[in-house]
Design a protein around this motif. Structure first.
Motif, PDB file in Angstrom:
ATOM      1  N   SER A  48       0.861  -1.175   0.000  1.00 19.41           N
ATOM      2  CA  SER A  48       0.000   0.000   0.000  1.00 19.41           C
ATOM      3  C   SER A  48       0.900   1.228   0.000  1.00 19.41           C
ATOM      4  O   SER A  48       1.901   1.265   0.711  1.00 19.41           O
ATOM      5  CB  SER A  48      -0.894   0.007   1.241  1.00 19.41           C
ATOM      6  N   PRO A  49       0.569   2.247  -0.790  1.00 23.07           N
ATOM      7  CA  PRO A  49       1.417   3.438  -0.838  1.00 23.07           C
ATOM      8  C   PRO A  49       1.418   4.235   0.460  1.00 23.07           C
ATOM      9  O   PRO A  49       2.311   5.046   0.692  1.00 23.07           O
ATOM     10  CB  PRO A  49       0.830   4.254  -1.994  1.00 23.07           C
ATOM     11  N   GLY A  55      -4.672   0.630  -3.298  1.00 27.57           N
ATOM     12  CA  GLY A  55      -4.907   2.033  -2.991  1.00 27.57           C
ATOM     13  C   GLY A  55      -5.200   2.828  -4.246  1.00 27.57           C
ATOM     14  O   GLY A  55      -5.343   2.278  -5.343  1.00 27.57           O
ATOM     15  N   VAL A  81      -0.611  -3.474  -5.722  1.00 27.21           N
ATOM     16  CA  VAL A  81      -0.562  -2.215  -4.980  1.00 27.21           C
ATOM     17  C   VAL A  81      -2.005  -1.840  -4.683  1.00 27.21           C
ATOM     18  O   VAL A  81      -2.802  -1.644  -5.594  1.00 27.21           O
ATOM     19  CB  VAL A  81       0.153  -1.110  -5.786  1.00 27.21           C
ATOM     20  N   LEU A 138       5.215   3.779  -6.382  1.00 28.49           N
ATOM     21  CA  LEU A 138       5.405   2.390  -5.970  1.00 28.49           C
ATOM     22  C   LEU A 138       5.330   1.457  -7.181  1.00 28.49           C
ATOM     23  O   LEU A 138       6.141   0.533  -7.317  1.00 28.49           O
ATOM     24  CB  LEU A 138       4.340   2.029  -4.930  1.00 28.49           C
ATOM     25  N   VAL A 139       4.405   1.716  -8.069  1.00 25.51           N
ATOM     26  CA  VAL A 139       4.264   0.916  -9.291  1.00 25.51           C
ATOM     27  C   VAL A 139       5.530   1.015 -10.129  1.00 25.51           C
ATOM     28  O   VAL A 139       6.031   0.010 -10.648  1.00 25.51           O
ATOM     29  CB  VAL A 139       3.022   1.361 -10.100  1.00 25.51           C
ATOM     30  N   TYR A 147      -0.720  -4.992   5.248  1.00 20.88           N
ATOM     31  CA  TYR A 147       0.340  -4.708   4.289  1.00 20.88           C
ATOM     32  C   TYR A 147       1.644  -4.431   5.016  1.00 20.88           C
ATOM     33  O   TYR A 147       1.613  -3.849   6.085  1.00 20.88           O
ATOM     34  CB  TYR A 147      -0.053  -3.493   3.437  1.00 20.88           C
ATOM     35  N   VAL A 185      -2.780  -2.746  -9.832  1.00 17.86           N
ATOM     36  CA  VAL A 185      -3.240  -1.719  -8.895  1.00 17.86           C
ATOM     37  C   VAL A 185      -4.734  -1.933  -8.707  1.00 17.86           C
ATOM     38  O   VAL A 185      -5.479  -2.050  -9.682  1.00 17.86           O
ATOM     39  CB  VAL A 185      -2.972  -0.293  -9.442  1.00 17.86           C
ATOM     40  N   SER A 206      -0.366   5.584  -5.990  1.00 14.20           N
ATOM     41  CA  SER A 206       0.419   4.361  -6.158  1.00 14.20           C
ATOM     42  C   SER A 206       1.459   4.457  -7.258  1.00 14.20           C
ATOM     43  O   SER A 206       2.276   3.548  -7.406  1.00 14.20           O
ATOM     44  CB  SER A 206      -0.520   3.193  -6.479  1.00 14.20           C
ATOM     45  N   CYS A 211       5.632  -1.029   4.419  1.00 12.46           N
ATOM     46  CA  CYS A 211       5.800  -1.367   3.004  1.00 12.46           C
ATOM     47  C   CYS A 211       7.015  -0.644   2.430  1.00 12.46           C
ATOM     48  O   CYS A 211       7.819  -1.229   1.697  1.00 12.46           O
ATOM     49  CB  CYS A 211       4.555  -0.978   2.205  1.00 12.46           C
TER      50      CYS A 211
END
Length: 181
Positions: free
Chosen positions: A83-84, A116, A114, A124-125, A152, A136, A121, A89
């Motif tokens: 999760s962002p 959220g 991911v 993070l992606v 998470y 996502v 995100s 995480c």
């Protein structure tokens, strides 16, 4: 003497107030403990499905447009949920990236979800895409439901069992150990 009685009355009142507040704090801690045990409202206290359990059915699309489904996962696959907005995480991400890069089969054997808002995100992606197929989804999305992911980060290894079912083979993946071919 009246001064001594007043002092004892004051001390007694303070002790009683302290007792009432302590009982209130204990009650509140029990409520919080129960809420934490019921993560996601499931009541089982687990962050995801456990070893030996079959993965639920799902279909999803990666950020690259690849369609994924439970039946399309072959071989041992690392499945991760991030999760962002999750501090743990962010702390585990570098080790995850290193570990995923060492897995036999490359990014085809790594699935990162991911959870959220898509906009939040994006960073993070971008970090996960070189080592994993990335999906996502919003909270309670198809993959989160299939893997019963409620906390998470969640890191799982899945593979087909003797009957051909996709099951969890490891529910606490240790990122410090390099993958062995």
């Amino acid at each position: 003497m009246p001064l001594l009685i007043a002092a004892l009355t004051l001390v007694g009142s303070l002790c009683l107030l302290n007792l009432i507040l302590t009982v209130g704090v204990i009650k509140r801690l029990r409520e919080h403990t129960e809420m934490l045990a019921n993560v996601g409202g499931a009541g089982n206290g687990r962050a995801s499905i456990t070893v030996g359990e079959e993965v639920g059915d799902f279909t999803a699309s990666t950020v690259d447009g690849e369609q994924l489904a439970r039946d399309l996962l072959v071989g041992e696959t690392l499945v991760a949920f991030f999760s962002p907005t999750c501090k743990p995480c962010k702390e585990k991400l570098p080790k995850f990236l290193d570990f995923a890069a060492t897995l036999p089969g490359g990014r085809d054997r790594v699935l990162a979800t991911v959870v959220g808002d898509a906009e939040a995100s994006a960073a993070l992606v971008a970090e996960l895409t070189p080592v994993a197929r990335v999906i996502v989804e919003e909270y309670d999305g198809a993959l989160s439901a299939a893997f019963q992911a409620k906390a998470y980060p969640t890191l799982l290894m899945v593979a087909r069992d003797g009957a051909g079912r996709l099951v969890v083979t490891e529910d606490e993946v240790r990122l410090g150990h390099l993958a062995i071919a």
